[in-house]
Design a protein around this motif. Structure first.
Motif, PDB file in Angstrom:
ATOM      1  N   ALA A  37       0.858  -1.182   0.000  1.00 25.69           N
ATOM      2  CA  ALA A  37       0.000   0.000   0.000  1.00 25.69           C
ATOM      3  C   ALA A  37       0.894   1.233   0.000  1.00 25.69           C
ATOM      4  CB  ALA A  37      -0.903  -0.003   1.234  1.00 25.69           C
ATOM      5  N   ALA A  38       0.374   2.343  -0.501  1.00 26.93           N
ATOM      6  CA  ALA A  38       1.221   3.521  -0.650  1.00 26.93           C
ATOM      7  C   ALA A  38       0.408   4.787  -0.485  1.00 26.93           C
ATOM      8  CB  ALA A  38       1.915   3.511  -2.005  1.00 26.93           C
ATOM      9  N   GLN A  39       1.134   5.891  -0.327  1.00 28.95           N
ATOM     10  CA  GLN A  39       0.530   7.207  -0.184  1.00 28.95           C
ATOM     11  C   GLN A  39       1.237   8.204  -1.086  1.00 28.95           C
ATOM     12  OE1 GLN A  39       2.042  10.065   2.584  1.00 28.95           O
ATOM     13  NE2 GLN A  39       0.117   9.996   3.726  1.00 28.95           N
ATOM     14  N   TYR A  40       0.439   9.039  -1.748  1.00 28.46           N
ATOM     15  CA  TYR A  40       0.960  10.205  -2.458  1.00 28.46           C
ATOM     16  C   TYR A  40       0.460  11.436  -1.712  1.00 28.46           C
ATOM     17  CZ  TYR A  40       2.430   7.500  -6.543  1.00 28.46           C
ATOM     18  OH  TYR A  40       3.067   6.615  -7.379  1.00 28.46           O
ATOM     19  N   ARG A  41       1.344  12.373  -1.451  1.00 26.96           N
ATOM     20  CA  ARG A  41       0.946  13.618  -0.806  1.00 26.96           C
ATOM     21  C   ARG A  41       1.451  14.783  -1.651  1.00 26.96           C
ATOM     22  NH1 ARG A  41      -0.604  14.645   4.155  1.00 26.96           N
ATOM     23  NH2 ARG A  41       0.228  12.680   4.950  1.00 26.96           N
ATOM     24  N   MET A  42       0.546  15.686  -2.008  1.00 25.49           N
ATOM     25  CA  MET A  42       0.930  16.896  -2.728  1.00 25.49           C
ATOM     26  C   MET A  42       0.787  18.085  -1.803  1.00 25.49           C
ATOM     27  SD  MET A  42      -0.302  16.816  -6.699  1.00 25.49           S
ATOM     28  CE  MET A  42       0.448  15.655  -7.867  1.00 25.49           C
ATOM     29  N   THR A  43       1.789  18.963  -1.848  1.00 22.30           N
ATOM     30  CA  THR A  43       1.812  20.146  -0.994  1.00 22.30           C
ATOM     31  C   THR A  43       2.145  21.370  -1.825  1.00 22.30           C
ATOM     32  OG1 THR A  43       2.594  18.804   0.864  1.00 22.30           O
ATOM     33  CG2 THR A  43       2.815  21.193   1.064  1.00 22.30           C
ATOM     34  N   ALA A  44       1.357  22.418  -1.643  1.00 29.34           N
ATOM     35  CA  ALA A  44       1.645  23.711  -2.258  1.00 29.34           C
ATOM     36  C   ALA A  44       1.880  24.702  -1.122  1.00 29.34           C
ATOM     37  CB  ALA A  44       0.481  24.175  -3.125  1.00 29.34           C
TER      38      ALA A  44
END
Length: 380
Positions: A144-151
């Motif tokens: 299982a995995a996670q993608y996190r986007m941050t601005a």
């Protein structure tokens, strides 16, 4: 001390895991409409909630350890591969946390991401120049995995982390962080992001297509969608199929039914990646799926009448369109039992295509290809 939102998430998680252990996990929520609404004005997931959600996600993955060990013992594999039913239950437990999540595997991009609205809101916030953050999770066959986007302060970044089933924390070497030049939510239900303004963007469907379309592309389209077969990129029917390149159709279709050339037939010594295939195999497979006759196939230049064989050359690109994704976005049922699939070739640029492939399913699970029509102006 947990706040009210975290406590509700934990309670939902425990409920899902208890039901899963009894084989009565709640069914996944029905996918949203394939026509996304206009992106709302509000920003997505607040950043202060992310750590608590990550901790609960790690507990969900760790709780999968018994099933992972059981499957490893059954199949003797080093890494556990969950059957889809087990992954569906695990996905239900993850979505109970109230975060975007998807079941990841090859050929099922049409499922999109449950809770995709948070990602669309993040893209809109980035477009307005606001600071924001969002994360989504996926459950695969082995991890299982996670993608996190941050601005933040005008800088856009994406972080990737991976958990092996049963592990309480991400794999030590799995975390990567990269700076992006842009991200946007498209009206067709995809997002695309760029690492550099000079590079072609990458893309991912996040809005699920209607459930009745799931699996149609993988079953009917991908086995014959090789770059060189012309099954999708030319108009043809039972009376007029001279543009179909039958040699490449055979290679693509035989691979789709589990008969790779290199594993099934003898290689020709004086030709690179070329194999002698008995005429009965070629004609039996192609006439079983397409309105073509053995006499028409024997007129091909690679037919050898003295040995009653065809010379078939392996080629890269079976089942793919270079630089894009194929998906079935609509279907029309006909009175004779056939159906026409609207196949979109989705690319992160302006050069794409739309094709209408007609298929006749049989009662025994088999099917026949009846024809194809290319929408005027489509690429290919």
């Amino acid at each position: 001390m947990m706040n009210g939102k975290s406590l509700r998430a934990v309670c939902a998680l425990l409920c899902c895991l208890m039901l899963a252990s009894c084989g009565k996990a709640p069914a996944p929520a029905a996918p949203e409409s394939s026509v996304p609404p206009a992106a709302p004005e509000s920003v997505s997931v607040p950043t202060e909630e992310a750590p608590a959600v990550d901790e609960e996600f790690a507990r969900v993955v760790e709780a999968a350890a018994p099933a992972a060990r059981e499957i490893t013992a059954e199949y003797g594999e080093v890494i556990a591969a969950f059957p889809e039913a087990e992954r569906e239950r695990l996905l239900t437990a993850v979505t109970a946390l109230g975060v975007p999540a998807k079941l990841w595997d090859y050929g099922n991009s049409e499922r999109g991401i449950e809770g995709w609205q948070a990602i669309a809101e993040f893209c809109e916030a980035f477009r307005r120049g606001e600071d924001a953050e969002t994360a989504w999770y996926w459950v695969g066959a082995e991890e299982a995995a996670q993608y996190r986007m941050t601005a933040a302060d005008g800088t856009l970044s994406r972080e990737y982390r991976c958990w092996k089933f049963g592990d309480p924390s991400p794999s030590a070497d799995s975390t990567t962080v990269e700076t992006l030049s842009g991200v946007k939510f498209r009206e067709d239900g995809w997002i695309e992001w760029s690492r550099s303004p000079d590079e072609l963007p990458e893309q991912e469907r996040i809005v699920p297509l209607p459930k009745e379309l799931w699996g149609l592309c993988e079953k009917y389209v991908m086995p014959v969608a090789g770059d060189h077969s012309n099954v999708l990129t030319r108009d043809w029917d039972a009376e007029n199929h001279g543009d179909v390149w039958w040699e490449f159709v055979f290679v693509s279709l035989s691979s789709g039914v589990g008969k790779e050339l290199s594993d099934t037939y003898e290689a020709v010594e004086d030709a690179y990646d070329t194999y002698e295939v008995p005429a009965a195999d070629v004609e039996g497979l192609l006439t079983g799926y397409f309105p073509v006759t053995a006499e028409e196939l024997r007129a091909l230049p690679n037919y050898r009448p003295d040995t009653q064989t065809y010379r078939m050359q392996y080629f890269q690109g079976s089942g793919t369109f270079v630089g894009g994704d194929l998906e079935v976005t609509d279907k029309t049922d006909h009175p004779d039992g056939s159906m026409t699939l609207r196949v979109d070739w989705v690319r992160p640029d302006d050069w794409s295509g739309r094709y209408y492939l007609t298929v006749l399913p049989g009662e025994d699970g088999s099917w026949n290809y009846l024809g194809n029509r290319v929408e005027p102006g489509a690429g290919g």
